[in-house]
Design an enzyme around this catalytic site. Structure first.
Site, mmCIF file in Angstrom:
data_model
loop_
_atom_site.group_PDB
_atom_site.id
_atom_site.type_symbol
_atom_site.label_atom_id
_atom_site.label_comp_id
_atom_site.label_asym_id
_atom_site.label_seq_id
_atom_site.Cartn_x
_atom_site.Cartn_y
_atom_site.Cartn_z
ATOM 1 N N GLY A 71 -6.667 -11.202 -10.165
ATOM 2 C CA GLY A 71 -5.235 -11.157 -10.428
ATOM 3 C C GLY A 71 -4.510 -12.414 -9.991
ATOM 4 O O GLY A 71 -5.081 -13.505 -9.917
ATOM 5 N N GLY A 118 -11.252 -13.496 -15.699
ATOM 6 C CA GLY A 118 -10.942 -13.291 -17.109
ATOM 7 C C GLY A 118 -9.986 -14.310 -17.703
ATOM 8 O O GLY A 118 -10.273 -14.898 -18.762
ATOM 9 N N LYS A 128 -9.865 1.288 -12.289
ATOM 10 C CA LYS A 128 -9.896 0.890 -10.885
ATOM 11 C C LYS A 128 -10.030 2.111 -9.970
ATOM 12 O O LYS A 128 -10.805 2.104 -9.008
ATOM 13 C CB LYS A 128 -8.639 0.090 -10.530
ATOM 14 C CG LYS A 128 -8.576 -1.250 -11.238
ATOM 15 C CD LYS A 128 -7.450 -2.111 -10.753
ATOM 16 C CE LYS A 128 -7.432 -3.444 -11.472
ATOM 17 N NZ LYS A 128 -8.678 -4.222 -11.260
#
Length: 290
Positions: free
Chosen positions: A32, A65, A245
């Site tokens: 993130g 990603g 998650k």
């Protein structure tokens, strides 16, 4: 003097947690915004080094990603996703391995070293760490081919134990190897959970871009017993991107890890706040007996 007293209070509040978790393995999935913003990257590496110096054994698993997507775009290759997973042909897999095991992994290792720690970068190919198999989708999508997207078949944790019990912090890229030597791209949350179970870790911590599990009013739920998760899924409290998650946390706790945490990596030093303070900053999922 008030500021100094507050600092001393914070340090003494941390003491029982340092004592409790001394010698314990903590697996951290790093991703993130905490990966993308320089300020947060610096805080994260400081936090991990501090954890090691006070006697905890952090193991870091990182994603990547957005960086993979940017590299593919520069190469003129379009990214395609199915159920949130990147379809990975042979050419894409080469880029994934280059970005994850090369650029991101080594930058993170270097960041830890710059903060005074000692770190070693690994991927699933090193020491046979992550044995993988091709991921297949359940019906009605079982006919879709994701290419070299894998899932963890087996973890060989000896190499991590030898590093982790010493002065080194293992930093793992989520790449696995198949039975015929083929390389697989694996979701970093899945790798972190599997490593936590294999290492009999005390905690799994997932850094995300949300505060944790939120109730219907948008307020943070700080603790969830494992037995309540099914109800939360059925009531739609856990939804969207939080579903995989929370499922990862559930599997990890059922596999023997004492607690799993979902925390906001956008908060400075969220790792230390969750581990070493009375209130924490995210959601912890735990077995009822804990």
């Amino acid at each position: 003097m008030n500021a100094h007293s507050q600092t001393a209070k914070v340090l003494t509040e941390a003491l029982p947690y340092i004592q409790k978790f001394h010698g314990k393995v903590i697996v951290i999935k790093y991703g993130g915004s905490a990966m993308l913003e320089e300020r947060l990257r610096r805080h994260f590496t400081k936090d991990v080094v501090l954890m090691k110096y006070v006697g905890l054994h952090p193991v870091v698993v990182h994603g990547g990603g957005p960086q993979i997507g940017e590299t593919l775009k520069r190469l003129g290759k379009e990214s395609r996703f199915v159920h949130g997973m990147r379809v990975t042909d042979a050419e894409t897999m080469e880029v994934v391995e280059m970005v994850l095991a090369g650029k991101i992994n080594k930058d993170l290792v270097h960041g830890i070293i710059r903060q005074g720690g000692r770190a070693v970068g690994l991927c699933g190919k090193d020491g046979g760490l992550i044995q993988a198999r091709k991921m297949t989708l359940p019906p009605p999508d079982d006919g879709l081919d994701l290419g070299f997207v894998g899932e963890v078949e087996r973890i060989n944790p000896e190499i991590l134990r030898s590093l982790d019990s010493g002065t080194y912090i293992p930093v793992v890229a989520p790449i696995g190897v198949g039975s015929r030597g083929e390389t697989y791209n694996i979701n970093a949350d899945l790798v972190a959970g599997a490593l936590a179970v294999a290492l009999q870790a005390d905690k799994l911590i997932l850094l995300t871009d949300v505060p944790g599990i939120l109730d219907a009013s948008g307020d943070l739920i700080s603790a969830v017993p494992l037995k309540e998760l099914d109800t939360m899924f059925s009531r739609g409290i856990v939804k969207g991107g939080m579903i995989p998650k929370v499922q990862c946390c559930s599997r990890t706790v059922r596999g023997g890890v004492r607690k799993a945490h979902i925390i906001d990596g956008r908060v400075e030093h969220s790792l230390l706040l969750e581990i070493f303070t009375d209130h924490g900053v995210g959601t912890q999922i735990f077995k009822e007996e804990d």
